[in-house]
Design a protein around this motif. Structure first.
Motif, PDB file in Angstrom:
ATOM      1  N   PRO A 125      17.681   4.167  -0.040  1.00 42.42           N
ATOM      2  CA  PRO A 125      16.494   5.029  -0.033  1.00 42.42           C
ATOM      3  C   PRO A 125      15.602   4.827  -1.255  1.00 42.42           C
ATOM      4  O   PRO A 125      14.379   4.848  -1.150  1.00 42.42           O
ATOM      5  CB  PRO A 125      17.083   6.444  -0.013  1.00 42.42           C
ATOM      6  N   ARG A 126      16.192   4.689  -2.448  1.00 41.30           N
ATOM      7  CA  ARG A 126      15.334   4.578  -3.630  1.00 41.30           C
ATOM      8  C   ARG A 126      16.000   3.672  -4.663  1.00 41.30           C
ATOM      9  O   ARG A 126      16.898   4.079  -5.390  1.00 41.30           O
ATOM     10  CB  ARG A 126      15.057   5.962  -4.226  1.00 41.30           C
ATOM     11  N   ALA A 127      15.551   2.437  -4.712  1.00 44.39           N
ATOM     12  CA  ALA A 127      16.157   1.439  -5.587  1.00 44.39           C
ATOM     13  C   ALA A 127      15.832   1.716  -7.044  1.00 44.39           C
ATOM     14  O   ALA A 127      16.641   1.461  -7.932  1.00 44.39           O
ATOM     15  CB  ALA A 127      15.658   0.038  -5.210  1.00 44.39           C
ATOM     16  N   VAL A 128      14.617   2.198  -7.271  1.00 45.09           N
ATOM     17  CA  VAL A 128      14.126   2.308  -8.651  1.00 45.09           C
ATOM     18  C   VAL A 128      13.301   3.585  -8.789  1.00 45.09           C
ATOM     19  O   VAL A 128      12.940   4.216  -7.796  1.00 45.09           O
ATOM     20  CB  VAL A 128      13.221   1.101  -9.014  1.00 45.09           C
ATOM     21  N   VAL A 129      12.956   3.905 -10.043  1.00 43.39           N
ATOM     22  CA  VAL A 129      12.146   5.103 -10.251  1.00 43.39           C
ATOM     23  C   VAL A 129      10.709   4.887  -9.771  1.00 43.39           C
ATOM     24  O   VAL A 129      10.107   5.751  -9.141  1.00 43.39           O
ATOM     25  CB  VAL A 129      12.171   5.547 -11.728  1.00 43.39           C
ATOM     26  N   HIS A 130      10.135   3.741 -10.123  1.00 48.68           N
ATOM     27  CA  HIS A 130       8.763   3.442  -9.697  1.00 48.68           C
ATOM     28  C   HIS A 130       8.437   1.991 -10.060  1.00 48.68           C
ATOM     29  O   HIS A 130       9.215   1.327 -10.727  1.00 48.68           O
ATOM     30  CB  HIS A 130       7.750   4.379 -10.372  1.00 48.68           C
ATOM     31  N   PHE A 131       7.296   1.531  -9.605  1.00 49.21           N
ATOM     32  CA  PHE A 131       6.819   0.198  -9.961  1.00 49.21           C
ATOM     33  C   PHE A 131       5.461   0.329 -10.659  1.00 49.21           C
ATOM     34  O   PHE A 131       4.592   1.052 -10.169  1.00 49.21           O
ATOM     35  CB  PHE A 131       6.607  -0.668  -8.713  1.00 49.21           C
ATOM     36  N   LYS A 166       0.857  -1.182   0.000  1.00 48.93           N
ATOM     37  CA  LYS A 166       0.000   0.000   0.000  1.00 48.93           C
ATOM     38  C   LYS A 166       0.900   1.241   0.000  1.00 48.93           C
ATOM     39  O   LYS A 166       2.077   1.154   0.351  1.00 48.93           O
ATOM     40  CB  LYS A 166      -0.902   0.015   1.251  1.00 48.93           C
ATOM     41  N   ASP A 167       0.312   2.356  -0.356  1.00 48.29           N
ATOM     42  CA  ASP A 167       1.059   3.614  -0.407  1.00 48.29           C
ATOM     43  C   ASP A 167       1.864   3.811   0.880  1.00 48.29           C
ATOM     44  O   ASP A 167       1.311   3.707   1.979  1.00 48.29           O
ATOM     45  CB  ASP A 167       0.106   4.816  -0.540  1.00 48.29           C
ATOM     46  N   GLY A 168       3.137   4.090   0.740  1.00 52.75           N
ATOM     47  CA  GLY A 168       3.967   4.424   1.878  1.00 52.75           C
ATOM     48  C   GLY A 168       4.602   3.236   2.584  1.00 52.75           C
ATOM     49  O   GLY A 168       5.535   3.412   3.354  1.00 52.75           O
ATOM     50  N   GLN A 169       4.119   2.012   2.319  1.00 51.82           N
ATOM     51  CA  GLN A 169       4.743   0.843   2.961  1.00 51.82           C
ATOM     52  C   GLN A 169       6.129   0.612   2.365  1.00 51.82           C
ATOM     53  O   GLN A 169       6.372   0.923   1.201  1.00 51.82           O
ATOM     54  CB  GLN A 169       3.876  -0.399   2.739  1.00 51.82           C
ATOM     55  N   GLU A 170       6.991   0.015   3.181  1.00 51.62           N
ATOM     56  CA  GLU A 170       8.357  -0.201   2.720  1.00 51.62           C
ATOM     57  C   GLU A 170       8.444  -1.387   1.770  1.00 51.62           C
ATOM     58  O   GLU A 170       7.938  -2.466   2.067  1.00 51.62           O
ATOM     59  CB  GLU A 170       9.245  -0.492   3.931  1.00 51.62           C
ATOM     60  N   HIS A 206       5.344   4.260  -3.599  1.00 53.19           N
ATOM     61  CA  HIS A 206       4.613   5.437  -4.088  1.00 53.19           C
ATOM     62  C   HIS A 206       3.130   5.073  -4.222  1.00 53.19           C
ATOM     63  O   HIS A 206       2.768   3.889  -4.154  1.00 53.19           O
ATOM     64  CB  HIS A 206       5.196   5.873  -5.434  1.00 53.19           C
ATOM     65  N   PRO A 207       2.260   6.058  -4.442  1.00 51.10           N
ATOM     66  CA  PRO A 207       0.841   5.724  -4.604  1.00 51.10           C
ATOM     67  C   PRO A 207       0.655   4.677  -5.693  1.00 51.10           C
ATOM     68  O   PRO A 207       1.246   4.782  -6.770  1.00 51.10           O
ATOM     69  CB  PRO A 207       0.208   7.061  -5.005  1.00 51.10           C
ATOM     70  N   THR A 208      -0.131   3.656  -5.390  1.00 45.85           N
ATOM     71  CA  THR A 208      -0.289   2.554  -6.342  1.00 45.85           C
ATOM     72  C   THR A 208      -1.701   2.010  -6.298  1.00 45.85           C
ATOM     73  O   THR A 208      -2.326   1.984  -5.232  1.00 45.85           O
ATOM     74  CB  THR A 208       0.720   1.424  -6.039  1.00 45.85           C
ATOM     75  N   GLY A 209      -2.170   1.557  -7.439  1.00 45.04           N
ATOM     76  CA  GLY A 209      -3.516   0.999  -7.538  1.00 45.04           C
ATOM     77  C   GLY A 209      -3.541  -0.522  -7.483  1.00 45.04           C
ATOM     78  O   GLY A 209      -4.459  -1.144  -8.006  1.00 45.04           O
ATOM     79  N   LEU A 210      -2.536  -1.099  -6.828  1.00 48.53           N
ATOM     80  CA  LEU A 210      -2.423  -2.564  -6.824  1.00 48.53           C
ATOM     81  C   LEU A 210      -3.665  -3.239  -6.238  1.00 48.53           C
ATOM     82  O   LEU A 210      -4.191  -4.196  -6.819  1.00 48.53           O
ATOM     83  CB  LEU A 210      -1.154  -2.972  -6.067  1.00 48.53           C
ATOM     84  N   SER A 211      -4.134  -2.754  -5.087  1.00 47.38           N
ATOM     85  CA  SER A 211      -5.313  -3.384  -4.467  1.00 47.38           C
ATOM     86  C   SER A 211      -6.509  -3.342  -5.410  1.00 47.38           C
ATOM     87  O   SER A 211      -7.231  -4.329  -5.567  1.00 47.38           O
ATOM     88  CB  SER A 211      -5.681  -2.673  -3.161  1.00 47.38           C
ATOM     89  N   GLN A 212      -6.675  -2.183  -6.049  1.00 53.21           N
ATOM     90  CA  GLN A 212      -7.768  -2.043  -7.027  1.00 53.21           C
ATOM     91  C   GLN A 212      -7.646  -3.065  -8.146  1.00 53.21           C
ATOM     92  O   GLN A 212      -8.639  -3.633  -8.591  1.00 53.21           O
ATOM     93  CB  GLN A 212      -7.671  -0.658  -7.677  1.00 53.21           C
ATOM     94  N   CYS A 213      -6.411  -3.234  -8.620  1.00 55.00           N
ATOM     95  CA  CYS A 213      -6.194  -4.167  -9.734  1.00 55.00           C
ATOM     96  C   CYS A 213      -6.592  -5.581  -9.316  1.00 55.00           C
ATOM     97  O   CYS A 213      -7.237  -6.309 -10.079  1.00 55.00           O
ATOM     98  CB  CYS A 213      -4.731  -4.156 -10.176  1.00 55.00           C
ATOM     99  N   ILE A 214      -6.190  -5.986  -8.116  1.00 52.48           N
ATOM    100  CA  ILE A 214      -6.505  -7.335  -7.632  1.00 52.48           C
ATOM    101  C   ILE A 214      -8.017  -7.491  -7.525  1.00 52.48           C
ATOM    102  O   ILE A 214      -8.603  -8.481  -8.002  1.00 52.48           O
ATOM    103  CB  ILE A 214      -5.818  -7.606  -6.278  1.00 52.48           C
ATOM    104  N   GLN A 215      -8.653  -6.492  -6.932  1.00 52.33           N
ATOM    105  CA  GLN A 215     -10.106  -6.567  -6.753  1.00 52.33           C
ATOM    106  C   GLN A 215     -10.829  -6.628  -8.090  1.00 52.33           C
ATOM    107  O   GLN A 215     -11.731  -7.435  -8.301  1.00 52.33           O
ATOM    108  CB  GLN A 215     -10.602  -5.347  -5.974  1.00 52.33           C
ATOM    109  N   LYS A 216     -10.410  -5.759  -9.025  1.00 54.46           N
ATOM    110  CA  LYS A 216     -11.114  -5.690 -10.305  1.00 54.46           C
ATOM    111  C   LYS A 216     -10.902  -6.945 -11.133  1.00 54.46           C
ATOM    112  O   LYS A 216     -11.806  -7.398 -11.841  1.00 54.46           O
ATOM    113  CB  LYS A 216     -10.672  -4.449 -11.077  1.00 54.46           C
ATOM    114  N   ALA A 217      -9.680  -7.491 -11.081  1.00 51.42           N
ATOM    115  CA  ALA A 217      -9.413  -8.718 -11.837  1.00 51.42           C
ATOM    116  C   ALA A 217     -10.263  -9.857 -11.283  1.00 51.42           C
ATOM    117  O   ALA A 217     -10.851 -10.645 -12.045  1.00 51.42           O
ATOM    118  CB  ALA A 217      -7.929  -9.070 -11.776  1.00 51.42           C
ATOM    119  N   ALA A 218     -10.335  -9.933  -9.945  1.00 52.35           N
ATOM    120  CA  ALA A 218     -11.114 -11.003  -9.314  1.00 52.35           C
ATOM    121  C   ALA A 218     -12.594 -10.878  -9.684  1.00 52.35           C
ATOM    122  O   ALA A 218     -13.261 -11.866 -10.023  1.00 52.35           O
ATOM    123  CB  ALA A 218     -10.939 -10.952  -7.802  1.00 52.35           C
TER     124      ALA A 218
END
Lengths: 290, 781, 160
Positions: free
Chosen positions: B623-629, B403-407, B415-427
Motif C-alpha cells: 500500500p505505501r512503500a515510502v513517505v513521499h516523493f 499524476k496525482d492518484g496514479q499508481e 500523492h499530489p505532485t508538481g512533476l508536470s509543472q516542473c517538466i514544463q517550466k524547465a523546458a
C-alpha cells in the motif's frame, strides 16, 4: 610525511656540494609544489632539501643587454607569466606559464622545477622549445650550457648529473613579427595537467617558400616535450589551408604518446592534429592582421 | 490541511552560521584542541583486493618508541552495518578491497604512527577477485562473503547466502506479455555508471577518548551522530549511554559521512590508549577509496512504447557494484527497486535490483541514493525511443509522468505532485525547441531534458526529536540531532522554531549535535531533515508556546484562544494587552493574588512516520512503500566541440516541487550546488579501478568541476504543491538536485552532435570516439 | 631539524621554533592554533589552505614553515579589520556563497587577492582566479556573484 632537514645555501658551490654530500638523498628545493607531494606520497625520502631560492640570480627574470631573456631557475610561473617584457616579446611563454594549475600555485611553482621534473606535460617547455631556449647548469665541474631540446632525456630524466643544478634559462629574442600561441587540452577547462599541449610560433620569412617560418613543439605526447620538425618544414613550404592540414598531420605523426588514465594514445595523436591546425590558423590570422 | 500565513517561513534569511564561516571561527573536528596529550592514529591497509590474512606481526611496530597503541581485527572481531552487519572494524581473516584496514596505530606523532604502520608485517594469500557486478552475481564468481547467511540483517533486505548477492529487490507488476504486445516499439539497452566519490572538502575526521569511568566520547565529522553511537556501541557490545558522539561543523557530507566508515577504528584505538585522545583524519587519498564511494551500476533497460509515446512496459535489471561491504548499499538497491521505473506511470513492470559484492571500494549512500544512477539509464532510454518514434522528449515525459492518484511502480497511489509543472517550466526556461547559435567553428549546440523522482530512502520508522528551551532574555535554544553539513539545517531549524513560537529569528539559537544533550535524530540523510526534524521542531514550538500562553491566560484571566505570540510578545486579541517574553519564560508570572505560575519553558516535540508498510518480497507491491516523493526536472544546454569532443555546459535549469520552500534562496543554493555536482559527475568523475586497484585517488587525476567549468548560466525554479505531512507543506530537495543532471546533459550532447554515450562520465575522449565511429558509419571522416 | 623563525601573522609577530618538514599550514594550525585555514588535500589542488604570503596567495600546504621566516602572512582570521568584515566576507554571507564553509577561508583569501591585483575583474577573470579553489557545495555561482559584488563595493568605497 617523514622528517627531513632543510638547508638554504648562499652560494652555488655550497649548494652543489650539499647535493653531492648526501649521496643522492639531498633534493634541490624551489617552489616545492611537486617535491613535497612526492615526499608526502612516500615516493621520495630525502634526508635533506636544499632550498636554492637564495642563490644569486635564482629568482630574477630580466632581459639581458644582448636582448636575451634570462629566467632564474627559481623564478615563479607568475613572475614569468606576468612579466611585462615576457608579455611583450615572448607571449607564447607567458601563455604556457599562465596555463599551469592555479594562480596561487603559480606563485610557488618555478620554471626550473617545471623543467627539472622533466614531465612530458611540463607546460613551460613547449614554448621554451619554440624559442630555442638554453639551459644553464652549475655543478662540480663548473658552468655548462645545454640547448633545452637536449636537456630532457625521458620522463623524469634530464642531463643533470649528480651535484648539478639548473641555474637559469636564457631565451633568445624571436624573429621580428613572430606570433605564437599555446594550446592546451585538459579534462577541466583550466588548470589541469595537459592531456595534450601544442606551442606554435610563426614569423614572416621571405626566404621561405610560404613566406613564413615555424617552430612547433608538443607536450604530453612523447617521453619528453618535443619539436615537430616535419610539420615546421611543411609549413615553411606551404601555409595554405591544405598545407596547414598536412603540417598538422605531420605533427600528429611526430607524436609518440602512450595510453594512460588521462587519455588514450589515439586521442592524443588526433588532438595534436587538431590543436596544431588551430594554433597555426590562429597565428596565420594574426600575422595577416598585423 | 490549512496552512497559516507565515512571516518567517518562506523568507530567504541568511544562514545563521555564515559569519562564523567567513571569519575562520567555525570549528570542524580537526580544529578542536586536545593539547599535548593527543595521540595520532594511522591505519595499516590492505594492498590487495581479495586475500586471506595468513599472519599479522605487529611486534616491530609496538617496539618503536613513541608508539602507544597497536590494534588488529583480533582485538575487535564484531561486525557492523546499518542494514546488514557484514563489516569488521579491522579485517579479521580476509581482506576484501584495496585499502581495507588491517591494523591501527596510535603514536605520539603522525610521523611515528606512519612509520609504525610500515613496520607491521602482513602475510596474505591472494584470492581471485570480483571486479564486475554482473559477473559477481553469476554462479561462477568466487564468494566474497561465505558467511553472508549468518550476518544480522534488516527484515526488508533479501540476501542470497551462497552467492555475492546481498539484496535482491523484485518488482512483478501487471502483465508483461500484454505490455509488450501493446507496444509499437520495444528497445533494449545497457548503461553503466562507475564508482565515484562524494569529495567533501573536509575529509573524514574523528577524535575518540575514553575517560576513567569507561565513558567514550567521539568527536566526529558525521551526518549520523546517533546512528554512529548505535552501530559502534552494538559492535563493541557496550551500552549506548557509555558512548557520546559530538559533531561540530561538518565540511560537507553528500552521504559519505552517513553511517559508520572509519570512526570505529578511532574508537578501537582510543579504548587502548589509557585515557588519551586519539585523532584519526583521512588523507585525501584515503577519502577517495577507503571511506565510502557511490556504488557503480550496470543497468539493463527494456521498454515498450506505443507510437504516440505511451510507455506500456518496462523490464529493468540493475546490477549494483556495491563493493566489498554492502551494509549500506543494500538499501540503495531497495530504493532503486521501488523507484525502478523513474517518475512514470508504467502498468506492466518486471524489475530486479541486485546488490552485488565486488572487490571494489565500499559503496555507501551518496546524494541521490541510487537515483542519479538509474535515471542515467531511464532518462536516456526515453529520449532514444522518442527520437525513434519521431516524438518530442518533453511531450513524451508529460504524457507518462505520474499524476496525482496514479499508481507508482509499487502500487502506491501518487500523492499530489508538481512533476508536470516542473517538466514544463524547465523546458520553457531552456528555450525548448528554439535553436541557439554556437560560439565558433566546429561547435554544435544542443538541449536536453530529464525528469526525476526520489523518496527518502530509509527504514519505515526513522524518528526525529527536538527541544526548545528559553533563556531569561526571551531568546531560546533549539536542540536538534540533525547535522548542518552545509545544506542549512541550522537556519531551517531557526526559521521553523521562530515561526512556530512567534518570535524573531534573531532570538533563536540552534545548537550543533552532542548525543548526550541533543534529542534523537535517526540520521541527516535521505533529504528528510527539513521534513522530519521540521515537524519535530514545530511540535516542540507548539508545546513551548502553549506553556507560555496558558500561563499568561491564567494571570490575565483570559481565554488562551484569544492569545498569541507575535514578534516576541504575548498579545491578547480580546483585550489588546501585550507582554514581552523576557523574564516570564524562565521566572514565570505573579498572579494578582501574589502567588506564581509557570516556570522555565521547555518545549519538546517528536515525529516519526507511522504509515509506511512492508512490500511483498516477490512482487514489490504494497500500500505505501515510502513517505513521499520529491519530483522535478532539469534541462541543459551544451556546446560540443566536434573535433576535441569537449562538452561545455552553457545553461542548466532546475525545477523541483519542494512542497513549500521554507527558505527559497537556500532551496535554490541546493539546486545550484546539486546541479554542478551532477554536471561534474556527468562529465569528469570516475574512480578508475584496475583489478581493484584505484589508479586516481588524487585531485590531480580525479578532477571535479571548478569555477571555470560551472555553467555559464543557471536558473532555479521552485514549484510548491504542498506535502500533507510536511512542515508548512515542505519536502526535501538536497539530494534531488543532482539526480537528473547527468542524463539531461547526455540528452543535450546527443541533440547537439547525435552521439550516444552509454557510460558515465561523458569524457571528451568518449565523445570524440563516438563522433569518429559515427562518421565512419556514415562513410566519411 | 629545528629552525628558529620570526614572521608576522595577521599583523602579530611570532618568534617560534619549527620542524624543517612541517608545512606552513601545520605551523599555522598546530603551533599558532589559527585553525581557520583548512587542509583539504595536502597537494595544492583544493585551495582550502590558501593564505597570503607578502600579499600574494599561496597554498600553505606546499610551503615549509621554515620558509615563512621573515615573511608576512595573512590568514582568514586576519581579513576583517577592527571587527569589520572585508567586502568579500560580507558579500559571501549576503549572497549565500558559503555552505559547509570548509572551502570558504581559502576562497576568501584567493578572492581578496584577486580583487587586490584586479579591482574590476570580468566574470571569466573571476572564474579563473578561483580555479585553484574547489567547492563541492555551492556550484560556484554564488561565489562568483559574491566576488563581483565585492568588487563593486570596493570600488564604491574607493570613490567615497
Amino acid at each position: 610525511m617523514q622528517p627531513f632537514d632543510y638547508v638554504k645555501p648562499k652560494t652555488l658551490e655550497e649548494a652543489s656540494a650539499l647535493l653531492l654530500q648526501h649521496n643522492g638523498q639531498a633534493r634541490p628545493f624551489a617552489g616545492c609544489t611537486d617535491l613535497l607531494i612526492r615526499i608526502e606520497r612516500g615516493f621520495l625520502h630525502p634526508d635533506v632539501v636544499v632550498d636554492i631560492k637564495a642563490l644569486p640570480g635564482m629568482r630574477e627574470v630580466a632581459v639581458q643587454p644582448d636582448g636575451h631573456l634570462r629566467i632564474g631557475a627559481a623564478a615563479t610561473m607568475n613572475q614569468v607569466a606576468l612579466h611585462p617584457a615576457v608579455l611583450e616579446r615572448w607571449p607564447l611563454l607567458a601563455e604556457g606559464c599562465a596555463s599551469v594549475a592555479s594562480y596561487q600555485l603559480r606563485n610557488r611553482a618555478t620554471v626550473g622545477g617545471n623543467l627539472c621534473n622533466a614531465s612530458p606535460a611540463a607546460d613551460s617547455a613547449p614554448a621554451l622549445l619554440c624559442y630555442e631556449a638554453v639551459a644553464h647548469i652549475f655543478g662540480p665541474a663548473g658552468q655548462r650550457s645545454v640547448p633545452l631540446e637536449q636537456f630532457f632525456l625521458g620522463p623524469g630524466k634530464t642531463v643533470l648529473e649528480r651535484g648539478e643544478l639548473l641555474t637559469a634559462i636564457t631565451v633568445p629574442p624571436p624573429a621580428p613579427g613572430a606570433v605564437g600561441h599555446f594550446l592546451k587540452l585538459g579534462r577541466t577547462a583550466v588548470g589541469d595537467i595537459s592531456v595534450v599541449s601544442v606551442a606554435v610560433l610563426g614569423w614572416p620569412d621571405l626566404g621561405a617558400p610560404s613566406g613564413t617560418s615555424w617552430h612547433i613543439a608538443l607536450g604530453a605526447v612523447a617521453p619528453t616535450p618535443i619539436r615537430a620538425a616535419e610539420a615546421e618544414r611543411l609549413l615553411g613550404q606551404d601555409a595554405s589551408p591544405a598545407g596547414v592540414e598536412a603540417a598538422s598531420r605531420a605533427a600528429a605523426a611526430a607524436a609518440r604518446p602512450i595510453d594512460d588514465i588521462r587519455a588514450s594514445a589515439a586521442y592524443r595523436t588526433d588532438m595534436v592534429r587538431v590543436l596544431t591546425r588551430r594554433g597555426v590558423e590562429r597565428v596565420l590570422a594574426e600575422m595577416r592582421a598585423s | 490541511m490549512t496552512i497559516k500565513k507565515t512571516t518567517i517561513v518562506g523568507q530567504s534569511f541568511q544562514r545563521v552560521e555564515s559569519n562564523a564561516k567567513v571569519t575562520g571561527a567555525a570549528q570542524y573536528v580537526d580544529d578542536l584542541q586536545f593539547g599535548p596529550n593527543l595521540l595520532h592514529g594511522r591505519l595499516k591497509r590492505s594492498p590487495l583486493p581479495h586475500a586471506l590474512i595468513k599472519r599479522i606481526d605487529v611486534s616491530k611496530a609496538k617496539a618503536l618508541p613513541g608508539v602507544r597503541v597497536v590494534v588488529t581485527g583480533q582485538d575487535y572481531p564484531g561486525l557492523t552495518g546499518l542494514y546488514l552487519s557484514d563489516r569488521p572494524i579491522f579485517a579479521v581473516d580476509r581482506v576484501r578491497f584495496v585499502g581495507e584496514p588491517v591494523a591501527g596505530v596510535a603514536a605520539e606523532t603522525p610521523e611515528l604512527a606512519e612509520k609504525a604502520c610500515d613496520l607491521i608485517e602482513v602475510e596474505y594469500e591472494e584470492l581471485p577477485g570480483v571486479f564486475d557486478p554482473e559477473y559477481g552475481a553469476s554462479p561462477e564468481a568466487p564468494l566474497i562473503h561465505p558467511n553472508l547467511g549468518e550476518y544480522a540483517c534488516a527484515p526488508f533486505i533479501f540476501r542470497r547466502p551462497g552467492t555475492n548477492i546481498s539484496n535482491w529487490f523484485k518488482v512483478r507488476k501487471g502483465n508483461m506479455e500484454q505490455g509488450w504486445a501493446e507496444a509499437d516499439y520495444i528497445y533494449e539497452h545497457t548503461y553503466r555508471v562507475p564508482q565515484v566519490q562524494h569529495v567533501p572538502l573536509e575529509t573524514h575526521a574523528t577524535v575518540a577518548q575514553v575517560d576513567g569511568n569507561g565513558k567514550i566520547t567521539l568527536w566526529s565529522s558525521s551526518q549520523s551522530p546517533f546512528a554512529q553511537r548505535n552501530l559502534i556501541a552494538k559492535s563493541l557490545g557496550i551500552s549506548h549511554s557509555k558512548l557520546r558522539v559530538i559533531t561540530p561543523y561538518v565540511g560537507g557530507g553528500f552521504g559519505s559521512k552517513a553511517g559508520v566508515s572509519m570512526e570505529g577504528a578511532c574508537v578501537a584505538m582510543a579504548l587502548k590508549a589509557k585515557g588519551r585522545p586519539v585523532k584519526l583524519v583521512m588523507s585525501r587519498a584515503e577519502e577517495f577509496y577507503t571511506t565510502f564511494v557511490r556504488q557503480g551500476l550496470v543497468a539493463k533497460i527494456k521498454m515498450g512504447m506505443t507510437k504516440d509515446g505511451r510507455i506500456t512496459a518496462m523490464q529493468n535489471t540493475y546490477y549494483w557494484d556495491a563493493g566489498a561491504y554492502t551494509e549500506y548499499g543494500v538499501n540503495i538497491t531497495r530504493a532503486a527497486g521501488y523507484s525502478s521505473t523513474g517518475p512514470y506511470y508504467v502498468p506492466n513492470v518486471h524489475a530486479d535490483s541486485l546488490c552485488v559484492y565486488t572487490n571494489h571500494p565500499i559503496g555507501g549512500a551518496m546524494r541521490g541514493f541510487g537515483m542519479p544512477e538509474i535515471h542515467w539509464a531511464i532518462e536516456q532510454h526515453i529520449d532514444r525511443m522518442a527520437e525513434h518514434l519521431g516524438l518530442d522528449p518533453v511531450q513524451v515525459r508529460l504524457l507518462n509522468c505520474l499524476k496525482d492518484g496514479q499508481e507508482t511502480v509499487t502500487g502506491m497511489p501518487m500523492h499530489p505532485t508538481g512533476l508536470s509543472q516542473c517538466i514544463q517550466k524547465a523546458a520553457e526556461a531552456i528555450g525548448w525547441g528554439k535553436p541557439s547559435q554556437p560560439s565558433g567553428p566546429h561547435k554544435r549546440r544542443g538541449k536536453g531534458i530529464a525528469a526525476m523522482w526520489k523518496a527518502p530512502a530509509m527504514p519505515p520508522n526513522p524518528g526525529s526529536a527536538a527541544t526548545i528551551r528559553f533563556n531569561e532574555d526571551g531568546t531560546c535554544l533549539v536542540n536538534i540531532g540533525g547535522v548542518d553539513m552545509g545544506q542549512g539545517t541550522l537556519t531551517i531549524a531557526a526559521q521553523l522554531a521562530a515561526e512556530g513560537l512567534g518570535i524573531p529569528i534573531e532570538d533563536v539559537r540552534v545548537n550543533t549535535v552532542d548525543t548526550d544533550y541533543s534529542p534523537y535524530e535517526w540520521q541527516t540523510v535521505a533529504s528528510r531533515i527539513t521534513w522530519s526534524m521540521g515537524n519535530a521542531i514545530l511540535a516542540a514550538a507548539e508545546e513551548a508556546k502553549m506553556q507560555i500562553i496558558q500561563m499568561v491566560a491564567e494571570v490575565w484571566g483570559e481565554n488562551p484562544q484569544d492569545l498569541d505570540i507575535i514578534d516576541g510578545n504575548v498579545v491578547s486579541f480580546a483585550t489588546e494587552e501585550s507582554i514581552p517574553l523576557k523574564n516570564i519564560v524562565v521566572y514565570g508570572m505573579q498572579k494578582p493574588d501574589g502567588t506564581w505560575v509557570g516556570g522555565p519553558v521547555v518545549g519538546k516535540g517528536r515525529f516519526m512516520p507511522t504509515y509506511v508498510t512492508p512490500l511483498d518480497p516477490e512482487t514489490g507491491q504494497g500500500p505505501r512503500a515510502v513517505v513521499h516523493f520529491t519530483t522535478g526536472a532539469q534541462a541543459a544546454e551544451v556546446e560540443v566541440d566536434e573535433e576535441t569532443g569537449e562538452v561545455r555546459v552553457i545553461k542548466l535549469v532546475s525545477a523541483y516541487d519542494v512542497g513549500k520552500a521554507i527558505n527559497p534562496d537556500m532551496v535554490k543554493t541546493q539546486m545550484e550546488g546539486g546541479a554542478v555536482q551532477g554536471m561534474s559527475t556527468a562529465l569528469l568523475e570516475q574512480i578508475i579501478l584496475k583489478n581493484g586497484q584505484p589508479l586516481n585517488p588524487t585531485f590531480t587525476d580525479y578532477r571535479i568541476a571548478t569555477a571555470v567549468d560551472a555553467p555559464l548560466e543557471m536558473e532555479d525554479i521552485i514549484v510548491e504543491v504542498p506535502q500533507d505531512d510536511g512542515p508548512f507543506g515542505a519536502r526535501g530537495i538536497g539530494e534531488h538536485a543532482m539526480v537528473p543532471t547527468a542524463p539531461a546533459i547526455a540528452n543535450a550532447v546527443r541533440a547537439a552532435v547525435g552521439v550516444e554515450i552509454d557510460s558515465m562520465p561523458i569524457t571528451s575522449e568518449k565523445v570524440w570516439r563516438a563522433l569518429r565511429e559515427k562518421r565512419g558509419a556514415n562513410g566519411n571522416r | 631539524m629545528r629552525h628558529e623563525i620570526s614572521f608576522t601573522v595577521n599583523g602579530e609577530r611570532y618568534d617560534i621554533t619549527v620542524q624543517s618538514h612541517h608545512t606552513l599550514l601545520q605551523v599555522l594550525r598546530e603551533q599558532l592554533v589559527l585553525t581557520g585555514t583548512k587542509n583539504g588535500c595536502s597537494e595544492g589542488e583544493c585551495g582550502a589552505c590558501t593564505v597570503l604570503m607578502d600579499g600574494e596567495p599561496v597554498n600553505s600546504c606546499l610551503v615549509l614553515g621554515v620558509e615563512a621566516d621573515g615573511h608576512e602572512i595573512i590568514t582568514v582570521e586576519g581579513l576583517a579589520t577592527d571587527g569589520h568584515l572585508a567586502p568579500i566576507q560580507r558579500t559571501m554571507v549576503e549572497l549565500g556563497g558559503t555552505q559547509c564553509g570548509f572551502c570558504t577561508p581559502g576562497i576568501l583569501i584567493a578572492a581578496h587577492a584577486l580583487l587586490q591585483r584586479n579591482p574590476n575583474p570580468s566574470e571569466q577573470e573571476i572564474r579563473e582566479g578561483l580555479v585553484g579553489n574547489l567547492c563541492r557545495c555551492t556550484g560556484y555561482m554564488r561565489i562568483i556573484a559574491a566576488v563581483r559584488e565585492a568588487a563593486r563595493l570596493q570600488q564604491a568605497d574607493t570613490l567615497n
